[in-house]
Design a protein around this motif. Structure first.
Motif, PDB file in Angstrom:
ATOM      1  N   GLU A 170       0.841  -1.201   0.000  1.00 54.01           N
ATOM      2  CA  GLU A 170       0.000   0.000   0.000  1.00 54.01           C
ATOM      3  C   GLU A 170       0.870   1.243   0.000  1.00 54.01           C
ATOM      4  OE1 GLU A 170      -2.954   0.366   3.139  1.00 54.01           O
ATOM      5  OE2 GLU A 170      -3.297   2.465   2.609  1.00 54.01           O
ATOM      6  N   LYS A 172       0.959   4.412   1.249  1.00 56.37           N
ATOM      7  CA  LYS A 172       0.197   5.025   2.361  1.00 56.37           C
ATOM      8  C   LYS A 172       0.460   6.527   2.383  1.00 56.37           C
ATOM      9  CE  LYS A 172      -1.634   3.169   5.609  1.00 56.37           C
ATOM     10  NZ  LYS A 172      -3.052   2.857   5.566  1.00 56.37           N
ATOM     11  N   LEU A 227      -8.380   0.985  -2.736  1.00 55.12           N
ATOM     12  CA  LEU A 227      -8.962   0.810  -1.400  1.00 55.12           C
ATOM     13  C   LEU A 227     -10.118   1.794  -1.201  1.00 55.12           C
ATOM     14  CD1 LEU A 227      -5.637   0.497   0.644  1.00 55.12           C
ATOM     15  CD2 LEU A 227      -7.174  -1.359  -0.038  1.00 55.12           C
TER      16      LEU A 227
END
Ligand code: G3P
Ligand code: CA
Length: 325
Positions: A170, A172, A227
């Protein structure tokens, strides 16, 4: 007799309508072909921050444990130190999962990108776990270090004859780290993660569609998962997000609340794979699997391996012994 018949009919309607409705809206295994096209295991066991129920998240023991459980993917959150070192860490700040308050008093609220790698290495990223979870505490967790991205990759790259975990990375808070996607992709290419032999063993994920767009440009061959948090769905609408996902990604990764068949069905109809987060309880696994989820991010990969029937017995004591913790 008449009453019994009425009771039976009511019961059949109560159970049959939701079950039938769910099956119609989101037929079981609808994502299987999508996963097969991408060579992604189906259904997928994604060890969320490693086996983070049993070991401090995103540290060496969490990932070694997830490996020894033979989870299909090791999940991590990519961030960067002030001096450019890529690392595995979830929160924006160091407060919750390190002893930053003790080592750098007054800097608890600073984001991780304000710390140099040298400073980060002084932190203990394991002891918090023992305090937060005394029932799962281990002396061996004390003093665990924050992992560099390349340390994480090294754990994932260790192969046995019939098992090599995938990685599910991910980006982030990517907007805080300009150029992080290119930096990561360069490392991955150098280490052979983009080669055909690893197809389906690497997935990128992000809540930020701009980051996914950059990843699509840099490494179109690697599947991307968009996501979706509940506030995003509230603000923008799930259908809108699916529309965006189908332009940028091969799959979506919604929060578990967004697993009802009226979410899962449309995702599959758009050709998108759907992996939900973060699913730890058996009842959630059962329900969401019934609704058509193609795999889960879970802190408990051992439980999910058992639930999916990918293993029939996992002795966690033996696993800890095996990894030396
Ligand atoms: O990456 C899936 C899931 O991890 C997203 O939530 O906050 O745990 O990174 P978070
Ligand atoms: Ca994550």
């Amino acid at each position: 007799m008449k009453l019994l018949r009425i009771v039976v009919i009511v019961l059949l309607l109560l159970v049959g309508l939701p079950v039938g409705g769910s099956l119609l809206m989101s037929p079981p295994s609808a994502g299987q072909n999508i996963a097969a096209e991408l060579s992604i295991p189906y259904p997928a066991v994604v060890a969320h921050r490693g086996a983070s129920w049993d070991a401090p998240e995103e540290t060496k023991p969490a990932y070694l444990l997830a490996r020894s459980i033979r989870a299909e993917f090791l999940e991590m959150d990519l961030q960067r130190s002030r001096d450019g070192v890529l690392l595995a860490f979830h929160d924006d700040t160091l407060e919750r999962t390190t002893n930053v308050a003790e080592i750098f008093p007054g800097r608890e609220k600073q984001t991780i990108d304000r710390f140099s790698w040298f400073e980060l290495q002084r932190l203990d990223a394991g002891s918090w776990f023992n305090k937060a979870h005394p029932d799962r505490a281990r002396d061996s967790f004390v003093g665990e270090k924050i992992l560099r991205f390349e340390d994480f990759l090294e754990i994932a790259e260790f192969t046995t004859d019939d098992y090599e975990p995938g990685i599910y990375i991910e980006t982030k808070a990517a907007s805080r780290f300009p150029g992080i996607e290119r930096q990561m992709v360069n490392i991955l290419r150098r280490r052979g993660w983009m080669e055909e032999s690893r197809r389906g063993r690497i997935i990128f994920q992000s809540f930020e569609h701009e980051s996914l767009a950059r990843l699509k440009d840099l490494a179109p061959e690697v599947p991307r998962v968009y996501l979706i948090g509940s506030s995003m769905a509230d603000e923008e609408g799930f259908d809108e997000l699916l529309e965006r996902a189908s332009e940028l990604a091969e799959g979506v990764g919604p929060v578990g609340y967004l697993a009802w068949p009226w979410y899962t069905g449309p995702a599959h109809r758009k050709g998108l794979l759907i992996h939900h987060y973060t699913i730890n309880a058996k009842w959630q696994m059962r329900l969401l699997n019934f609704f058509g989820s193609d795999g889960f991010f879970t802190d408990r990969p051992d439980q999910l391996m058992l639930y999916y029937g990918k293993d029939d017995h996992i002795d966690m004591r033996a696993k800890f012994q095996q990894i030396g913790y």
